[in-house]
Design a protein around this motif. Structure first.
Motif, PDB file in Angstrom:
ATOM      1  N   ILE A  74       0.855  -1.179   0.000  1.00  0.00           N
ATOM      2  CA  ILE A  74       0.000   0.000   0.000  1.00  0.00           C
ATOM      3  C   ILE A  74       0.895   1.233   0.000  1.00  0.00           C
ATOM      4  O   ILE A  74       1.704   1.429   0.909  1.00  0.00           O
ATOM      5  N   ALA A  75       0.747   2.070  -1.034  1.00  0.00           N
ATOM      6  CA  ALA A  75       1.593   3.250  -1.164  1.00  0.00           C
ATOM      7  C   ALA A  75       1.121   4.389  -0.282  1.00  0.00           C
ATOM      8  O   ALA A  75       1.934   5.206   0.182  1.00  0.00           O
ATOM      9  N   SER A  76      -0.191   4.477  -0.037  1.00  0.00           N
ATOM     10  CA  SER A  76      -0.734   5.563   0.772  1.00  0.00           C
ATOM     11  C   SER A  76      -1.936   5.040   1.547  1.00  0.00           C
ATOM     12  O   SER A  76      -2.772   4.305   1.009  1.00  0.00           O
ATOM     13  N   GLY A  83      -7.292  13.569   8.083  1.00  0.00           N
ATOM     14  CA  GLY A  83      -6.655  13.958   6.832  1.00  0.00           C
ATOM     15  C   GLY A  83      -5.181  13.646   6.764  1.00  0.00           C
ATOM     16  O   GLY A  83      -4.482  14.130   5.872  1.00  0.00           O
ATOM     17  N   LYS A  84      -4.687  12.794   7.671  1.00  0.00           N
ATOM     18  CA  LYS A  84      -3.251  12.557   7.765  1.00  0.00           C
ATOM     19  C   LYS A  84      -2.849  11.207   7.183  1.00  0.00           C
ATOM     20  O   LYS A  84      -3.582  10.223   7.278  1.00  0.00           O
ATOM     21  N   GLU A  85      -1.669  11.195   6.598  1.00  0.00           N
ATOM     22  CA  GLU A  85      -1.071   9.978   6.054  1.00  0.00           C
ATOM     23  C   GLU A  85      -0.496   9.146   7.203  1.00  0.00           C
ATOM     24  O   GLU A  85       0.193   9.659   8.075  1.00  0.00           O
ATOM     25  N   LEU A  86      -0.798   7.836   7.185  1.00  0.00           N
ATOM     26  CA  LEU A  86      -0.334   6.953   8.245  1.00  0.00           C
ATOM     27  C   LEU A  86       1.008   6.301   7.924  1.00  0.00           C
ATOM     28  O   LEU A  86       1.659   5.774   8.825  1.00  0.00           O
ATOM     29  N   GLN A  91      10.067   6.333   3.087  1.00  0.00           N
ATOM     30  CA  GLN A  91      10.360   4.921   3.281  1.00  0.00           C
ATOM     31  C   GLN A  91      10.476   4.213   1.933  1.00  0.00           C
ATOM     32  O   GLN A  91       9.762   4.528   0.983  1.00  0.00           O
ATOM     33  N   LYS A  92      11.369   3.235   1.850  1.00  0.00           N
ATOM     34  CA  LYS A  92      11.449   2.452   0.622  1.00  0.00           C
ATOM     35  C   LYS A  92      10.502   1.261   0.643  1.00  0.00           C
ATOM     36  O   LYS A  92      10.346   0.587  -0.372  1.00  0.00           O
ATOM     37  N   LEU A 172       4.831   2.540   9.636  1.00  0.00           N
ATOM     38  CA  LEU A 172       3.861   3.452  10.232  1.00  0.00           C
ATOM     39  C   LEU A 172       4.574   4.625  10.892  1.00  0.00           C
ATOM     40  O   LEU A 172       5.480   4.437  11.708  1.00  0.00           O
ATOM     41  N   PHE A 173       4.165   5.842  10.520  1.00  0.00           N
ATOM     42  CA  PHE A 173       4.755   7.069  11.054  1.00  0.00           C
ATOM     43  C   PHE A 173       6.268   7.061  10.869  1.00  0.00           C
ATOM     44  O   PHE A 173       6.797   6.543   9.896  1.00  0.00           O
ATOM     45  N   GLY A 174       7.004   7.625  11.820  1.00  0.00           N
ATOM     46  CA  GLY A 174       8.456   7.714  11.699  1.00  0.00           C
ATOM     47  C   GLY A 174       9.140   7.317  12.986  1.00  0.00           C
ATOM     48  O   GLY A 174       8.530   6.788  13.916  1.00  0.00           O
TER      49      GLY A 174
END
Length: 392
Positions: A74-76, A83-86, A91-92, A172-174
């Motif tokens: 899953i790319a996004s 409204g936030k990207e998980l 990341q590769k 997930l996240f950073g």
């Protein structure tokens, strides 16, 4: 479909699985039952489906999912309420991407994305691909009324004598996110102190997960429930679950996969606002891991004298309800886990039971508990456990 006085949408299912219908179940209390009735009802017409599915997008009222036709992951994954990207930026790896290693790394090739369903109940994509000696099919599902994303990964793999591992990646996240994992009897941060709870000498590369992992920032969190895999890898490119592998103790493990060539690994994901809230996290993990079961027939008329147990899900969850080991003692043993992080008594409704005894976790009787107004109280420490033997 009618449940009491409520009409719930139904959706045909025939995408390679056993044909049938799916519907949105009414609320069912713990240890309880509900009855639904199939009735004729006017068609809602050809309105747009609540859940959308295509080769490039899977969308529900809760999530927007973009598959990656290159990696098979899953790319996004966007949490629509915030409204936030998980998925962590830069990341590769992609989410729920399959990565196989047998001395060198293999990624999926010949990836295909196929929409299988969209409608009033759920939407689903099939993402498939191959790597040397194996093929993978991932069914990704989102729902109109359930706040979750499900991944159902099927793997066909031949045995190999090589030192190997097959992992599913979850970036997930950073690095700034806080990671928690539910192990046996505790929820811990599986990193070395001081950023985590692991003592010096603990294995910081692999961690056994029993119920869930939780990744959180100050304003957003993700709970991931691994239904089948349990080995969390912390030494790879990102968070990963090792679903298959012989790289832990390659010289002494068997290399024939016990004759099995077909495997299934499932994961359920839910995002929520705010940080870690133990009661809500544990409740989602338990509900995802123990879906409702059904049986054709009729429930008997409500019986006010029938035994019934109720626990406040905002404070604790039941981990076990079973007949007592000692037949002479009789009754049922109920074990509960405090998930809110609060000290003090927990009130448990035990209608239909006349006697209650607090036991230890080995079911040895400790002290009698008075049953008042159809309820008992047990003392719980934050994140602690308690057990009660209930006798009609």
């Amino acid at each position: 479909m009618r449940a009491g006085d409520r009409l719930v949408p139904v959706q045909p299912v025939a995408d390679g699985e056993q044909a049938g219908m799916c519907f949105v179940a009414p609320e069912v209390t713990g240890f309880g039952f509900r009855e639904v009735e199939l009735v004729e009802h006017a068609s809602p017409g050809k309105s747009a489906p609540v859940v959308k599915s295509s080769e490039t997008l899977l969308e529900s009222p809760f999530y927007r999912v973009v598959p990656d036709a290159k990696t098979g992951g899953i790319a996004s994954l966007v949490h629509l309420a915030s409204g936030k990207e998980l998925i962590a930026l830069g990341q590769k790896r992609t989410l729920c991407q399959t990565v196989y290693f047998d001395g060198r790394e293999h990624l999926l090739s010949n990836v295909q994305v196929q929409p299988l369903a969209d409608g009033p109940v759920f939407g689903r994509l099939r993402i498939s691909g191959t790597a040397p000696g194996l093929s993978v099919e991932n069914l990704v599902t989102v729902y109109a009324e359930l706040d979750r994303v499900d991944f159902d990964v099927g793997v066909r793999k031949q045995p190999s004598g090589n030192e190997e591992r097959l992992c599913h990646m979850f970036p997930l996240f950073g690095q700034e996110a806080v990671l928690r994992a539910a192990a046996s009897g505790a929820v811990v941060r599986p990193r070395p102190q001081l950023v985590g709870d692991l003592l010096p000498g603990a294995d910081s590369r692999r961690f056994a997960v029993q119920e869930f992992i939780h990744v959180s920032l100050d304003d957003l969190a993700v709970t991931l429930v691994p239904h089948d895999a349990f080995v969390l890898r912390l030494d790879l490119d990102t968070l990963a679950f090792e679903a298959l592998g012989s790289d832990q103790n390659h010289r002494e493990v068997l290399h024939d996969q016990d004759g099995q060539t077909q495997f299934r690994f499932r994961y359920s994901l839910q995002a929520s606002a705010g940080g870690y809230r133990g009661a809500e996290t544990a409740a989602f993990a338990r509900s995802a891991a123990t879906p409702l079961s059904w049986k054709a027939g009729h429930c008997r008329a409500p019986d006010v004298t029938r035994a019934r147990i109720e626990i406040d899900a905002a404070r604790a969850i039941a981990t076990c309800l079973r007949p007592a080991d000692d037949p002479q003692a009789g009754g049922l043993v109920l074990r509960v886990w405090e998930t809110a992080g609060r000290d003090g008594p927990l009130r448990i409704a035990v209608r239909g039971f006349g006697k209650a005894v607090a036991t230890d976790l080995l079911e040895r009787d400790q002290t009698p508990l008075p049953v008042r107004d159809g309820a008992v109280e047990v003392q719980l420490r934050p994140h602690g456990y308690a057990a009660v033997r209930l006798v009609p």
